[in-house]
Motif scaffolding. Structure first.
Motif, mmCIF file in Angstrom:
data_model
loop_
_atom_site.group_PDB
_atom_site.id
_atom_site.type_symbol
_atom_site.label_atom_id
_atom_site.label_comp_id
_atom_site.label_asym_id
_atom_site.label_seq_id
_atom_site.Cartn_x
_atom_site.Cartn_y
_atom_site.Cartn_z
ATOM 1 N N THR A 1 -13.873 -63.724 6.335
ATOM 2 C CA THR A 1 -14.997 -64.175 5.500
ATOM 3 C C THR A 1 -14.554 -64.460 4.073
ATOM 4 O OG1 THR A 1 -15.568 -61.833 5.149
ATOM 5 C CG2 THR A 1 -16.784 -63.026 6.855
ATOM 6 N N GLY A 2 -13.584 -63.695 3.571
ATOM 7 C CA GLY A 2 -13.064 -63.965 2.232
ATOM 8 C C GLY A 2 -12.364 -65.313 2.161
ATOM 9 N N VAL B 1 -21.815 -65.932 2.731
ATOM 10 C CA VAL B 1 -20.486 -65.558 3.217
ATOM 11 C C VAL B 1 -19.847 -64.541 2.282
ATOM 12 C CG1 VAL B 1 -18.197 -66.406 3.834
ATOM 13 C CG2 VAL B 1 -20.212 -67.807 4.295
ATOM 14 N N VAL B 2 -20.038 -64.738 0.967
ATOM 15 C CA VAL B 2 -19.468 -63.818 -0.021
ATOM 16 C C VAL B 2 -20.082 -62.430 0.142
ATOM 17 C CG1 VAL B 2 -19.291 -63.294 -2.482
ATOM 18 C CG2 VAL B 2 -18.909 -65.630 -1.676
ATOM 19 N N ALA C 1 -13.387 -58.987 7.191
ATOM 20 C CA ALA C 1 -13.427 -59.110 5.729
ATOM 21 C C ALA C 1 -12.430 -60.166 5.241
ATOM 22 C CB ALA C 1 -13.142 -57.759 5.077
ATOM 23 N N HIS D 1 -18.652 -60.840 3.106
ATOM 24 C CA HIS D 1 -17.285 -60.416 2.812
ATOM 25 C C HIS D 1 -17.276 -59.104 2.038
ATOM 26 C CE1 HIS D 1 -13.208 -60.360 1.313
ATOM 27 N NE2 HIS D 1 -13.644 -60.429 0.064
ATOM 28 N N ALA E 1 -15.839 -55.636 3.311
ATOM 29 C CA ALA E 1 -14.778 -55.030 2.510
ATOM 30 C C ALA E 1 -15.147 -53.621 2.073
ATOM 31 C CB ALA E 1 -14.486 -55.900 1.290
#
Length: 263
Positions: free
Chosen positions: A193-194, A123-124, A190, A127, A131
């Motif tokens: 997900t963040g 997920v990171v 973004a 993100h 981003a």
């Protein structure tokens, strides 16, 4: 990697000088600006590739992601400014920004990473990828919005200048709208997900520790969404839409600064 970085930095610096040198569009130095910026982008790409070989991929830290994001913005500018759309003022801004992002990616990039074994690592990475695209898109959109505001102000104050840019206020407004239309859903993903990554990392308590980023992201989302919805419903365009994009861009810069300070 170091030789690519040095050459890219020199090329960005030369492009910055070339875009700023002289006062006329036909200045001999200015004719080299686009070629120098293209060379800088190529060397920047080589630097990012060398960093990936060394294990410092763009999804590993905010600095590496910013470096890639500005590279995408520069490449996007080179694509949309071809032929009858030089838009040199935007190139004069992107050249030094590209140099700053490149330097941050090389000097600060390897400082922080994403744990591959973490449950939220995927997920990171998603993100950071989203981003990165959001940073490049908002940079281009804000640059076009800034050009629109500058041209519109000169027209209102009757400060006419001979130009060969080949693009009108209507053309800038249309280009600005398409960029915002494309980048808004990416930026929204973004944000989502963040937030998911933070919740998986430590629950709602983690969100309270990122209040500045969350507020800035919320303001940016509201500003871009308002620009799109207002255009669709009431036909909002021009200066007001451009200012909404500038607000969103400043919020994005605030988020990046906050991430950098935390790192």
């Amino acid at each position: 990697m170091l030789p690519f970085f040095i050459l890219a930095a020199l090329a960005y610096g030369a492009a910055s000088f070339a875009y700023g040198a002289g006062t006329g569009e036909d200045s001999p130095v200015k004719q080299w600006a686009r070629a120098l910026l293209a060379g800088a982008a190529l060397l920047h790409t080589a630097t990012v590739g060398a960093q990936c070989v060394e294990g410092n991929h763009p999804f590993k830290s905010v600095f590496l992601a910013t470096s890639l994001g500005l590279l995408i913005a520069v490449v996007g500018f080179l694509a949309i400014s071809a032929k009858r759309r030089p838009m040199r003022a935007l190139g004069a801004v992107l050249a030094p920004f590209g140099l700053i992002a490149l330097t941050l990616g090389v000097v600060m990039g390897p400082a922080t990473g994403v744990g591959a074994g973490s449950l939220s690592a995927g997920v990171v990475r998603a993100h950071i990828a989203l981003a990165t695209v959001g940073v490049s898109g908002f940079t281009l959109a804000a640059g076009v919005a800034g050009l629109y505001l500058g041209m519109e102000r000169r027209l209102r104050t009757k400060q006419f200048q001979k130009t060969e840019t080949g693009i009108s206020l209507r053309g800038l407004d249309r280009l600005h709208w398409w960029l915002v239309l494309l980048v808004t859903p990416v930026f929204t993903l973004a944000i989502v997900t963040g937030a998911v990554a933070l919740l998986r990392e430590g629950g709602p308590a983690m969100l309270s520790g990122r209040l500045i980023e969350l507020v800035a992201a919320g303001v940016a989302f509201v500003a871009t969404s308002a620009a799109l919805i207002s255009r669709a419903v009431w036909g909002l365009r021009g200066r007001k839409a451009a200012w909404l994009t500038m607000v969103a861009f400043l919020c994005m810069v605030l988020i990046l600064v906050s991430y950098a300070l935390r790192s």
